[in-house]
Design a protein around this motif. Structure first.
Motif, short mmCIF file in Angstrom:
data_model
loop_
_atom_site.label_atom_id
_atom_site.label_comp_id
_atom_site.label_asym_id
_atom_site.label_seq_id
_atom_site.Cartn_x
_atom_site.Cartn_y
_atom_site.Cartn_z
N UNK A 240 0.81 -1.20 0.00
CA UNK A 240 0.00 0.00 0.00
C UNK A 240 0.86 1.26 0.00
N UNK A 241 1.99 1.20 0.68
CA UNK A 241 2.88 2.35 0.71
C UNK A 241 3.52 2.60 -0.65
N UNK A 242 3.62 1.54 -1.47
CA UNK A 242 4.27 1.69 -2.76
C UNK A 242 3.29 2.05 -3.87
N UNK A 243 2.00 2.01 -3.57
CA UNK A 243 1.00 2.36 -4.56
C UNK A 243 0.95 3.89 -4.70
N UNK A 244 0.84 4.37 -5.91
CA UNK A 244 0.74 5.83 -6.11
C UNK A 244 -0.62 6.31 -5.62
N UNK A 245 -0.74 7.61 -5.43
CA UNK A 245 -1.97 8.19 -4.89
C UNK A 245 -3.18 7.90 -5.77
N UNK A 246 -3.00 7.91 -7.09
CA UNK A 246 -4.14 7.71 -7.99
C UNK A 246 -4.75 6.33 -7.82
N UNK A 247 -3.93 5.29 -7.84
CA UNK A 247 -4.44 3.94 -7.67
C UNK A 247 -4.96 3.74 -6.25
N UNK A 248 -4.26 4.28 -5.28
CA UNK A 248 -4.69 4.15 -3.89
C UNK A 248 -6.06 4.78 -3.68
N UNK A 249 -6.30 5.94 -4.32
CA UNK A 249 -7.58 6.59 -4.18
C UNK A 249 -8.71 5.72 -4.71
N UNK A 250 -8.51 5.08 -5.86
CA UNK A 250 -9.54 4.20 -6.43
C UNK A 250 -9.82 3.01 -5.51
N UNK A 251 -8.76 2.43 -4.96
CA UNK A 251 -8.91 1.29 -4.05
C UNK A 251 -9.65 1.70 -2.78
N UNK A 252 -9.26 2.85 -2.21
CA UNK A 252 -9.88 3.30 -0.96
C UNK A 252 -11.37 3.60 -1.14
N UNK A 253 -11.73 4.25 -2.24
CA UNK A 253 -13.15 4.57 -2.48
C UNK A 253 -13.99 3.29 -2.53
N UNK A 254 -13.49 2.27 -3.23
CA UNK A 254 -14.26 1.03 -3.35
C UNK A 254 -14.31 0.29 -2.03
N UNK A 255 -13.20 0.23 -1.31
CA UNK A 255 -13.17 -0.50 -0.04
C UNK A 255 -14.07 0.17 1.00
N UNK A 256 -14.16 1.48 0.98
CA UNK A 256 -15.08 2.16 1.89
C UNK A 256 -16.52 1.75 1.60
N UNK A 257 -16.83 1.64 0.30
CA UNK A 257 -18.17 1.21 -0.08
C UNK A 257 -18.44 -0.22 0.39
N UNK A 258 -17.44 -1.10 0.24
CA UNK A 258 -17.59 -2.48 0.68
C UNK A 258 -17.84 -2.57 2.19
N UNK A 259 -17.22 -1.66 2.91
CA UNK A 259 -17.35 -1.66 4.37
C UNK A 259 -18.57 -0.90 4.86
N UNK A 260 -19.44 -0.49 3.95
CA UNK A 260 -20.67 0.18 4.33
C UNK A 260 -20.51 1.65 4.68
#
Length: 270
Positions: A240-260
Motif C-alpha cells: 500500500x505504501x508503494x502504490x501511487x496516490x491515484x491507484x490508492x484513491x480508487x482502491x480506498x473509495x471502493x473498499x469504503x463502499x464495501x465496508x458500508x
C-alpha cells in the motif's frame, strides 16, 4: 508504403451551407478499409467544451487539449470490390492551434502505445489522429475515438458501490500497463461529481477511462499484487505504501463502499 488516409469532417450537415475540412491521418491503429473517411458531426447545438476560453483567431493554448468534443457518425468512401463497413458512432476531439495539436499527439501516442491492449475494454477504441492547416493558415487537428454515450456525468449522483468497483478495476488495469492518468480524482478525501467526467460508459454499458493528455508512464505496485484480501498482512501494508496516490484513491473509495461507509463518505457536487 500505404497511402495517406484522409478524413472529411463535415459540420452543419443538415444546413444549407455545410462546412467540410479534409484532415490527413498521422496515427492510426486498425482499419477495416484502406479508404478515406466521412465523419459527419451530429451536434446541432454548441457541443460540450473541453476547457479554456472561447476560441479567438489567434487562439493560444497551454499544455492540454483545448477545443470541443463532438458526437459524429463515421463512414467510409466506397472501395471497388469491397463491402463497406456499417456506419459507426464516434467521438471527435477537435482542437485548434499548434500547441494543442502537440498535446493531441501525446494523447494519440498513449493510445498507440501502452493503451493498445486496453482499447475497447478500459479505454476507448482509437480511430486515428488527423491534422491539417487551413487555407487561412490555422492548424487544426482531431482524434477519432469510440463514442461513449454515457458521458454526461452531471446527470448522476453519488457513485454506487458497483460504479466504484468498476472504477477501481479500470484504474488497476491502467496502472498495470504503466500509465498514470493524472486527472481522475479532484480531491484527496471524499468523492467529487467532477471525477465522473473521466469515467464514461460505452454503448454496451462497460466503463471507459478517457482523456490522456496529461498521462505519463510510471510504475507503482506490481500488477499481480492482491490488495483485495480482508486479512491485511505486513507485506500488504508495504504494498500500500508503494502504490501511487491515484491507484490508492480508487482502491480506498471502493473498499469504503464495501465496508458500508459510502453513505458517510464526503460528496462534493462540483
Amino acid at each position: 508504403m500505404p497511402r495517406d488516409i484522409c478524413a472529411d469532417i463535415v459540420f452543419g450537415r443538415k444546413s444549407s451551407n455545410p462546412v467540410m475540412y479534409r484532415l490527413t491521418c498521422e496515427e492510426r491503429h486498425e482499419w477495416k478499409h484502406d479508404s478515406d473517411l466521412i465523419v459527419e458531426i451530429l451536434d446541432e447545438h454548441p457541443p460540450r467544451r473541453l476547457g479554456g476560453d472561447k476560441w479567438a483567431d489567434d487562439q493560444g493554448v497551454g499544455d492540454i487539449n483545448r477545443g470541443q468534443l463532438y458526437h459524429a457518425v463515421m463512414t467510409y468512401y466506397p472501395v471497388p470490390g469491397l463491402e463497406p463497413p456499417d456506419p459507426v458512432d464516434v467521438a471527435v476531439k477537435w482542437v485548434r492551434g499548434k500547441r494543442a495539436i502537440v498535446s493531441l499527439r501525446r494523447e494519440a501516442e498513449m493510445y498507440e502505445g501502452p493503451l493498445i491492449p486496453l482499447q475497447g475494454q478500459v479505454v476507448p477504441i482509437f480511430g486515428g489522429l488527423f491534422t491539417t492547416t487551413t487555407r487561412d493558415g490555422f492548424d487544426i487537428g482531431c482524434l477519432i475515438l469510440e463514442w461513449c454515450p454515457g458521458n454526461d456525468h452531471t446527470t448522476f449522483g453519488k457513485p454506487t458501490e458497483d460504479e466504484l468497483r468498476l472504477r477501481e478495476n479500470a484504474v488497476r488495469q491502467l496502472h498495470a500497463v504503466g500509465v498514470h492518468h493524472g486527472q481522475l480524482f479532484e480531491r484527496d478525501e471524499g468523492l467529487c461529481l467532477s471525477d465522473g467526467r473521466h469515467f464514461l460508459r460505452a454503448a454496451d454499458g462497460t466503463l471507459r477511462i478517457v482523456d490522456f493528455q496529461r498521462a505519463f508512464m510510471h510504475r507503482c505496485v506490481d500488477k499481480d499484487t492482491d490488495l483485495d484480501s480482508t486479512n491485511e498482512t505486513d507485506d500488504d501494508s508495504a504494498d500500500l505504501e508503494r502504490i501511487c496516490d491515484e491507484l490508492l484513491r480508487a482502491i480506498e473509495h471502493y473498499h469504503r463502499a464495501l465496508e458500508g461507509e459510502l453513505r458517510t463518505t464526503p460528496w462534493n457536487t462540483f
